[in-house]
Motif scaffolding. Structure first.
Motif, short mmCIF file in Angstrom:
data_model
loop_
_atom_site.label_atom_id
_atom_site.label_comp_id
_atom_site.label_asym_id
_atom_site.label_seq_id
_atom_site.Cartn_x
_atom_site.Cartn_y
_atom_site.Cartn_z
N ASN A 91 -29.57 -55.50 -7.52
CA ASN A 91 -29.15 -54.26 -6.83
C ASN A 91 -27.66 -54.22 -6.58
O ASN A 91 -27.00 -53.22 -6.83
CB ASN A 91 -29.89 -54.11 -5.51
CG ASN A 91 -31.32 -53.68 -5.71
OD1 ASN A 91 -31.84 -53.70 -6.81
ND2 ASN A 91 -31.97 -53.30 -4.63
N LYS A 92 -27.11 -55.31 -6.05
CA LYS A 92 -25.69 -55.35 -5.68
C LYS A 92 -24.80 -55.28 -6.93
O LYS A 92 -23.83 -54.53 -6.96
CB LYS A 92 -25.42 -56.63 -4.89
CG LYS A 92 -24.06 -56.74 -4.35
CD LYS A 92 -24.03 -56.25 -2.93
CE LYS A 92 -22.69 -56.61 -2.33
NZ LYS A 92 -22.06 -55.51 -1.69
N TYR A 150 -25.59 -54.06 -9.82
CA TYR A 150 -25.75 -52.75 -10.44
C TYR A 150 -24.89 -51.71 -9.74
O TYR A 150 -24.21 -50.92 -10.38
CB TYR A 150 -27.22 -52.33 -10.43
CG TYR A 150 -27.46 -51.01 -11.12
CD1 TYR A 150 -27.41 -50.92 -12.50
CD2 TYR A 150 -27.70 -49.85 -10.40
CE1 TYR A 150 -27.61 -49.70 -13.15
CE2 TYR A 150 -27.90 -48.64 -11.02
CZ TYR A 150 -27.86 -48.57 -12.40
OH TYR A 150 -28.04 -47.37 -13.04
N LYS A 151 -24.89 -51.71 -8.40
CA LYS A 151 -24.08 -50.75 -7.65
C LYS A 151 -22.59 -50.95 -7.94
O LYS A 151 -21.85 -49.98 -8.10
CB LYS A 151 -24.34 -50.88 -6.15
CG LYS A 151 -25.67 -50.31 -5.74
CD LYS A 151 -25.92 -50.49 -4.26
CE LYS A 151 -27.31 -50.00 -3.89
NZ LYS A 151 -27.64 -50.26 -2.49
N ASN A 152 -22.15 -52.20 -8.00
CA ASN A 152 -20.75 -52.48 -8.31
C ASN A 152 -20.38 -52.02 -9.72
O ASN A 152 -19.31 -51.44 -9.94
CB ASN A 152 -20.44 -53.97 -8.17
CG ASN A 152 -20.50 -54.44 -6.73
OD1 ASN A 152 -20.41 -53.64 -5.81
ND2 ASN A 152 -20.67 -55.73 -6.55
N GLU A 172 -20.00 -48.23 -10.03
CA GLU A 172 -18.69 -47.77 -9.55
C GLU A 172 -17.59 -48.05 -10.56
O GLU A 172 -16.67 -47.26 -10.72
CB GLU A 172 -18.36 -48.44 -8.22
CG GLU A 172 -19.20 -47.95 -7.07
CD GLU A 172 -18.90 -48.69 -5.78
OE1 GLU A 172 -17.91 -49.45 -5.74
OE2 GLU A 172 -19.66 -48.50 -4.81
N SER A 223 -22.96 -45.18 -14.87
CA SER A 223 -24.35 -45.62 -14.91
C SER A 223 -24.81 -46.08 -16.30
O SER A 223 -25.64 -46.98 -16.41
CB SER A 223 -25.27 -44.51 -14.40
OG SER A 223 -25.13 -43.36 -15.20
#
Length: 148
Positions: free
Chosen positions: A103-104, A106-108, A111, A115
């Motif tokens: 999760n972490k 992927y979010k980084n 940004e 995507s």
């Protein structure tokens, strides 16, 4: 010149200082800055807001009583929340069905790259934190950053 507020503050602190001769100078400085200055400021604010005259020693005593009050319960009756222990848990089952994007990471990556590229650059893991909300999948590095 008249005595300034700083001198008056130091004078008031000298009456009931928690400092002792056996304490190292740098510890005394820390105690002085944190405890006495903060206490003096809170005493001044208390007296101004409540329009009362309370001595600094009485204010200290009342503050300690309020902070240590357990509502007249004995030590056995006081309920303390159990400390949650976050663990990185391996998901059971076939790797094909259990692996998800970290999760972490992927979010980084979203940004940084957007995507579409994030899906290619993010690693898939089968480990997750069972205690966190939504049980997020996390790699070891991200788990350690979040749960210091």
């Amino acid at each position: 010149m008249a005595k300034g507020s700083v001198d008056l503050s130091d004078q008031m602190n000298a009456y009931s200082s928690p400092l002792r001769k056996t304490v190292k100078w740098y510890k005394k400085l820390g105690i002085e800055l944190i405890l006495n200055t903060a206490l003096m400021n809170s005493w001044v604010m208390f007296c101004e807001n409540n329009k009362t005259k309370m001595g600094i020693v009485e204010f200290r005593r009342q503050l300690v009583e309020d902070l240590t009050e357990t509502e007249n319960k004995t030590a056995e009756e006081v309920e303390r929340p159990k400390r949650l222990r976050h663990n990185l848990t391996q998901k059971e089952g076939s790797v094909r069905n259990t692996r998800r994007f970290c999760n972490k990471c992927y979010k980084n990556n979203v940004e940084l790259y957007g995507s579409k590229l994030a899906r290619n650059k993010t690693k898939k893991v089968s480990t997750f934190c069972n205690e966190c909300e939504n049980k997020p999948h996390l790699c070891l590095q991200c788990f350690n950053k979040i749960h210091k």
